[in-house]
Scaffold this motif. Sequence first.
Motif, mmCIF file in Angstrom:
data_model
loop_
_atom_site.group_PDB
_atom_site.id
_atom_site.type_symbol
_atom_site.label_atom_id
_atom_site.label_comp_id
_atom_site.label_asym_id
_atom_site.label_seq_id
_atom_site.Cartn_x
_atom_site.Cartn_y
_atom_site.Cartn_z
ATOM 1 N N ALA A 72 0.832 -1.216 0.000
ATOM 2 C CA ALA A 72 0.000 0.000 0.000
ATOM 3 C C ALA A 72 0.859 1.256 0.000
ATOM 4 N N VAL A 73 1.950 1.245 0.769
ATOM 5 C CA VAL A 73 2.842 2.418 0.783
ATOM 6 C C VAL A 73 3.491 2.606 -0.586
ATOM 7 N N GLU A 74 3.926 1.523 -1.188
ATOM 8 C CA GLU A 74 4.549 1.623 -2.506
ATOM 9 C C GLU A 74 3.547 2.109 -3.553
ATOM 10 N N ASN A 75 2.292 1.638 -3.464
ATOM 11 C CA ASN A 75 1.272 2.103 -4.416
ATOM 12 C C ASN A 75 0.962 3.585 -4.228
ATOM 13 N N SER A 76 0.944 4.046 -2.982
ATOM 14 C CA SER A 76 0.712 5.474 -2.730
ATOM 15 C C SER A 76 1.837 6.321 -3.326
ATOM 16 N N TYR A 77 3.064 5.864 -3.175
ATOM 17 C CA TYR A 77 4.192 6.605 -3.747
ATOM 18 C C TYR A 77 4.080 6.684 -5.266
ATOM 19 N N ARG A 78 3.797 5.556 -5.922
ATOM 20 C CA ARG A 78 3.682 5.554 -7.378
ATOM 21 C C ARG A 78 2.521 6.423 -7.846
ATOM 22 N N SER A 79 1.390 6.347 -7.111
ATOM 23 C CA SER A 79 0.240 7.170 -7.511
ATOM 24 C C SER A 79 0.551 8.654 -7.390
ATOM 25 N N LYS A 106 3.467 10.159 -7.573
ATOM 26 C CA LYS A 106 4.473 10.581 -8.529
ATOM 27 C C LYS A 106 3.967 10.516 -9.969
ATOM 28 N N ARG A 107 3.160 9.539 -10.293
ATOM 29 C CA ARG A 107 2.759 9.329 -11.676
ATOM 30 C C ARG A 107 1.361 9.864 -11.994
ATOM 31 N N ARG A 108 0.485 9.931 -11.002
ATOM 32 C CA ARG A 108 -0.885 10.434 -11.224
ATOM 33 C C ARG A 108 -1.235 11.444 -10.140
ATOM 34 N N PRO A 109 -0.589 12.596 -10.179
ATOM 35 C CA PRO A 109 -0.795 13.588 -9.106
ATOM 36 C C PRO A 109 -2.210 14.144 -9.054
ATOM 37 N N ARG A 110 -2.958 14.095 -10.145
ATOM 38 C CA ARG A 110 -4.310 14.637 -10.137
ATOM 39 C C ARG A 110 -5.277 13.781 -9.302
ATOM 40 N N GLU A 111 -4.862 12.602 -8.986
ATOM 41 C CA GLU A 111 -5.687 11.760 -8.102
ATOM 42 C C GLU A 111 -5.613 12.222 -6.654
ATOM 43 N N TRP A 112 -4.768 13.211 -6.361
ATOM 44 C CA TRP A 112 -4.536 13.651 -4.989
ATOM 45 C C TRP A 112 -5.104 15.052 -4.780
ATOM 46 N N GLY A 113 -5.407 15.340 -3.511
ATOM 47 C CA GLY A 113 -5.910 16.672 -3.154
ATOM 48 C C GLY A 113 -5.582 16.969 -1.694
ATOM 49 N N ASN A 114 -5.774 18.236 -1.277
ATOM 50 C CA ASN A 114 -5.475 18.653 0.089
ATOM 51 C C ASN A 114 -6.502 18.056 1.064
ATOM 52 N N ALA A 115 -6.025 17.742 2.251
ATOM 53 C CA ALA A 115 -6.886 17.166 3.293
ATOM 54 C C ALA A 115 -6.291 17.498 4.658
ATOM 55 N N GLY A 116 -7.205 17.642 5.653
ATOM 56 C CA GLY A 116 -6.742 17.886 7.021
ATOM 57 C C GLY A 116 -6.323 16.576 7.690
ATOM 58 N N ILE A 117 -5.129 16.608 8.285
ATOM 59 C CA ILE A 117 -4.577 15.414 8.929
ATOM 60 C C ILE A 117 -4.184 15.780 10.348
ATOM 61 N N ARG A 118 -4.466 14.852 11.291
ATOM 62 C CA ARG A 118 -4.114 15.083 12.691
ATOM 63 C C ARG A 118 -3.618 13.772 13.293
ATOM 64 N N ILE A 119 -2.337 13.759 13.671
ATOM 65 C CA ILE A 119 -1.756 12.570 14.286
ATOM 66 C C ILE A 119 -0.969 12.997 15.522
ATOM 67 N N SER A 120 -0.674 12.023 16.366
ATOM 68 C CA SER A 120 0.035 12.318 17.613
ATOM 69 C C SER A 120 1.516 12.583 17.339
ATOM 70 N N THR A 145 -1.886 20.116 7.373
ATOM 71 C CA THR A 145 -2.561 19.947 6.088
ATOM 72 C C THR A 145 -1.656 19.135 5.181
ATOM 73 N N GLY A 146 -2.212 18.057 4.681
ATOM 74 C CA GLY A 146 -1.432 17.194 3.806
ATOM 75 C C GLY A 146 -2.213 16.880 2.543
ATOM 76 N N ARG A 147 -1.734 15.914 1.838
ATOM 77 C CA ARG A 147 -2.383 15.509 0.598
ATOM 78 C C ARG A 147 -2.751 14.029 0.681
ATOM 79 N N LEU A 148 -3.965 13.738 0.247
ATOM 80 C CA LEU A 148 -4.467 12.371 0.208
ATOM 81 C C LEU A 148 -5.124 12.122 -1.145
ATOM 82 N N ARG A 149 -5.218 10.889 -1.501
ATOM 83 C CA ARG A 149 -5.974 10.571 -2.713
ATOM 84 C C ARG A 149 -7.451 10.869 -2.480
#
Length: 279
Positions: free
Chosen positions: A131-138, A140-154, A218-222
Amino acid sequence: MALQRRGVLAGTYGASAAERDQPAAGATQADLAVEAREQASDRAPAKEAEPNQERALSSVSEPASAGQGTASSIQAPVDPAGKERSRQEPAKKSQKASKTEKDSADRQAPLKAVAKAKRTQLREDENARLAVENSYRSAKRRPREWGNAGIRISTTVKARLATRRALDEEVFGVKFAETHYIDAALARVPENAHEAIKWVHEYLDAFDLKGPTTVGTTGRLRHETSERLDRVARAMRMEAGYGYIGHLQTAAVDRLLDSLDRWDSQLQPRTTELDDTEY
């Protein structure tokens, strides 16, 4: 004068049958009764001997096969105890065999359950790495599949994530971003609200009285990952109210990092020190 010849019965010494049967002259009535009884007793053994002679003759005249049939009809004595043992022994053996099979099945059941759980966990760990490798490829190769999203982690998980990024960069030779791991982690969140709440409770129960401190960014998610997270968040608010989304994101990333650590341990070869002795 010619003599007239008369018939003579054997044993009468010349006396005729008529003369022998005639009572003696001057005999009394008592003498006649005794003589009648003696004559009857003399004739009785002859009558009794006739059946014995008939049986003897019949036995002689029977064919030899009759004796063979009689001999074949004689059977060996039956052993009731032996027959009883023969009926009981198979039942005892079958009961013993069934008990042994049951004990063996009882011992193997936990081992099979543990082995199945290990295989399931190993499969999940491998999927986490993919899953991590697929996220990296997506990204890098299909950036339009991604958008801004609010993220909150410890903060603890954030520091752990930085360590993982550095390790993977050294192994794979590429620069992973935090969002690649976060996207892979949130894509694995269960859509069932009760299961998602269970993830949060299991994560928070690992702490004492004070829970973890979270940091928002603020990060980016698919897009599909963001939509999935929004559906789960709405369902969780209906079940447990607000305040669970940040902890859910942290729990998901923490689970992903655990899977990556286990997967690395599976890939590393086992080494044994020469001074160590295994028993």
